[in-house]
Design a protein around this motif. Sequence first.
Motif, PDB file in Angstrom:
ATOM      1  N   GLU A 161       0.830  -1.206   0.000  1.00 13.19           N
ATOM      2  CA  GLU A 161       0.000   0.000   0.000  1.00 13.19           C
ATOM      3  C   GLU A 161       0.868   1.261   0.000  1.00 13.19           C
ATOM      4  OE1 GLU A 161      -2.696  -0.133   3.227  1.00 13.19           O
ATOM      5  OE2 GLU A 161      -3.708  -1.957   2.552  1.00 13.19           O
ATOM      6  N   THR A 162       2.018   1.201   0.646  1.00  6.63           N
ATOM      7  CA  THR A 162       2.859   2.392   0.753  1.00  6.63           C
ATOM      8  C   THR A 162       4.233   2.226   0.114  1.00  6.63           C
ATOM      9  OG1 THR A 162       3.591   1.630   2.929  1.00  6.63           O
ATOM     10  CG2 THR A 162       1.738   3.157   2.879  1.00  6.63           C
ATOM     11  N   CYS A 163       4.741   1.006   0.061  1.00  3.37           N
ATOM     12  CA  CYS A 163       6.071   0.743  -0.492  1.00  3.37           C
ATOM     13  C   CYS A 163       5.929  -0.230  -1.656  1.00  3.37           C
ATOM     14  CB  CYS A 163       6.980   0.170   0.590  1.00  3.37           C
ATOM     15  SG  CYS A 163       7.200   1.299   1.982  1.00  3.37           S
ATOM     16  N   LEU A 164       6.229   0.244  -2.858  1.00  5.51           N
ATOM     17  CA  LEU A 164       5.881  -0.504  -4.060  1.00  5.51           C
ATOM     18  C   LEU A 164       7.005  -1.319  -4.671  1.00  5.51           C
ATOM     19  CD1 LEU A 164       3.717   2.243  -5.808  1.00  5.51           C
ATOM     20  CD2 LEU A 164       2.941   0.375  -4.342  1.00  5.51           C
ATOM     21  N   ILE A 165       8.212  -1.164  -4.196  1.00  6.31           N
ATOM     22  CA  ILE A 165       9.339  -1.883  -4.780  1.00  6.31           C
ATOM     23  C   ILE A 165       9.464  -3.265  -4.151  1.00  6.31           C
ATOM     24  CG2 ILE A 165      11.852  -1.892  -5.047  1.00  6.31           C
ATOM     25  CD1 ILE A 165      11.718   1.144  -5.230  1.00  6.31           C
ATOM     26  N   LYS A 166       9.575  -4.299  -4.980  1.00  4.48           N
ATOM     27  CA  LYS A 166       9.593  -5.678  -4.516  1.00  4.48           C
ATOM     28  C   LYS A 166      11.018  -6.215  -4.434  1.00  4.48           C
ATOM     29  CE  LYS A 166       5.072  -6.742  -6.544  1.00  4.48           C
ATOM     30  NZ  LYS A 166       4.330  -7.632  -7.490  1.00  4.48           N
ATOM     31  N   GLU A 179      10.953  -2.697  -9.769  1.00 10.66           N
ATOM     32  CA  GLU A 179      10.137  -1.498  -9.643  1.00 10.66           C
ATOM     33  C   GLU A 179       8.909  -1.593 -10.547  1.00 10.66           C
ATOM     34  OE1 GLU A 179      12.355   2.307  -9.125  1.00 10.66           O
ATOM     35  OE2 GLU A 179      14.024   1.162  -9.958  1.00 10.66           O
ATOM     36  N   PRO A 180       7.824  -0.888 -10.178  1.00 12.17           N
ATOM     37  CA  PRO A 180       6.618  -0.905 -11.015  1.00 12.17           C
ATOM     38  C   PRO A 180       6.946  -0.540 -12.459  1.00 12.17           C
ATOM     39  CG  PRO A 180       6.163   0.162  -8.928  1.00 12.17           C
ATOM     40  CD  PRO A 180       7.649  -0.067  -8.972  1.00 12.17           C
ATOM     41  N   ARG A 189       6.305 -12.360  -6.558  1.00 10.58           N
ATOM     42  CA  ARG A 189       5.580 -12.487  -5.302  1.00 10.58           C
ATOM     43  C   ARG A 189       6.574 -12.361  -4.145  1.00 10.58           C
ATOM     44  NH1 ARG A 189       2.398 -11.552  -8.403  1.00 10.58           N
ATOM     45  NH2 ARG A 189       0.505 -12.681  -9.041  1.00 10.58           N
ATOM     46  N   ILE A 190       6.157 -11.730  -3.063  1.00  7.56           N
ATOM     47  CA  ILE A 190       7.039 -11.503  -1.922  1.00  7.56           C
ATOM     48  C   ILE A 190       6.731 -12.497  -0.808  1.00  7.56           C
ATOM     49  CG2 ILE A 190       7.770  -9.846  -0.164  1.00  7.56           C
ATOM     50  CD1 ILE A 190       8.639  -9.214  -3.022  1.00  7.56           C
ATOM     51  N   GLU A 196      12.368 -12.105   1.724  1.00  6.46           N
ATOM     52  CA  GLU A 196      11.986 -11.090   0.744  1.00  6.46           C
ATOM     53  C   GLU A 196      11.225  -9.966   1.439  1.00  6.46           C
ATOM     54  OE1 GLU A 196      11.675 -13.995  -3.161  1.00  6.46           O
ATOM     55  OE2 GLU A 196       9.863 -13.627  -1.990  1.00  6.46           O
ATOM     56  N   GLN A 197      11.223  -8.780   0.825  1.00  5.03           N
ATOM     57  CA  GLN A 197      10.591  -7.638   1.479  1.00  5.03           C
ATOM     58  C   GLN A 197      10.231  -6.543   0.498  1.00  5.03           C
ATOM     59  OE1 GLN A 197      13.656  -5.201   3.781  1.00  5.03           O
ATOM     60  NE2 GLN A 197      14.830  -7.068   3.390  1.00  5.03           N
ATOM     61  N   TRP A 198       9.417  -5.596   0.989  1.00  3.88           N
ATOM     62  CA  TRP A 198       9.043  -4.416   0.226  1.00  3.88           C
ATOM     63  C   TRP A 198       9.996  -3.274   0.569  1.00  3.88           C
ATOM     64  CZ3 TRP A 198       5.090  -4.625  -3.308  1.00  3.88           C
ATOM     65  CH2 TRP A 198       4.206  -5.700  -3.214  1.00  3.88           C
ATOM     66  N   PHE A 199      10.269  -2.426  -0.430  1.00  4.85           N
ATOM     67  CA  PHE A 199      11.080  -1.234  -0.205  1.00  4.85           C
ATOM     68  C   PHE A 199      10.312  -0.007  -0.673  1.00  4.85           C
ATOM     69  CE2 PHE A 199      14.335  -4.576  -0.666  1.00  4.85           C
ATOM     70  CZ  PHE A 199      15.048  -4.368   0.508  1.00  4.85           C
ATOM     71  N   CYS A 200      10.603   1.125  -0.038  1.00  4.95           N
ATOM     72  CA  CYS A 200       9.921   2.365  -0.398  1.00  4.95           C
ATOM     73  C   CYS A 200      10.662   3.167  -1.462  1.00  4.95           C
ATOM     74  CB  CYS A 200       9.709   3.222   0.849  1.00  4.95           C
ATOM     75  SG  CYS A 200       8.660   2.433   2.089  1.00  4.95           S
TER      76      CYS A 200
END
Length: 215
Positions: A161-166, A179-180, A189-190, A196-200
Amino acid sequence: MLRICLAFVLLLPGLTHAAEHLAGRVHVIDADTWNVGGVRVRLHGIDAPELDQACQDSDGSSWPCGAWATHMVREQFQGRMTTCVPVDRDRYGRIVARCSVEREDVAARIVEQGLAFAYRKYSDAYAGAEQVARIEYRGLHKTQIQVPWVHRARKKPKSSETCLIKGNVSSKGERIFHEPGQRYYAKTRISAAKGEQWFCSAAEARAAGWRAARR
């Protein structure tokens, strides 16, 4: 026993051909996590503040102590040769090891300078070094800081929802961020269980040791 140790080393890329140690030039990822000759190493027995972690001065002002600790360690060890003795492997697949530069225990120096804490959950080896740093108000001990393991436990997990980089771990163990708009973004998939994690931001991902996807 020799065969077992040798097999362990040969399974890891970039290691010196020695049965009980690995050696290489240091690339500092953060204060307690290094890349040694192409191998990700977590220093045994210590815990440093996270790169994004902030501390408070006596007047209540906030400052980036995690980035500062990393900078101070990088200034001392970046590009130098180190020898490490593997102790374990953590849940992220990193080698946990005791490392030395010119025969000096680097973890002891880092803790003595107040750049990290003794990680007593796994070892009391550096409790004495931390006590010295604490008494003399060195580094992190002259500021208000939440110890790293508590900071990590209290951090809210990032979400799409807030951090879109996988941040994805490939089948070869490479840490790659998407990146998107990139080719494999939608299919990626994360899985937190795989580390694995999300980055802002791309800068945040690179600072954590991930590389950008090529397409």
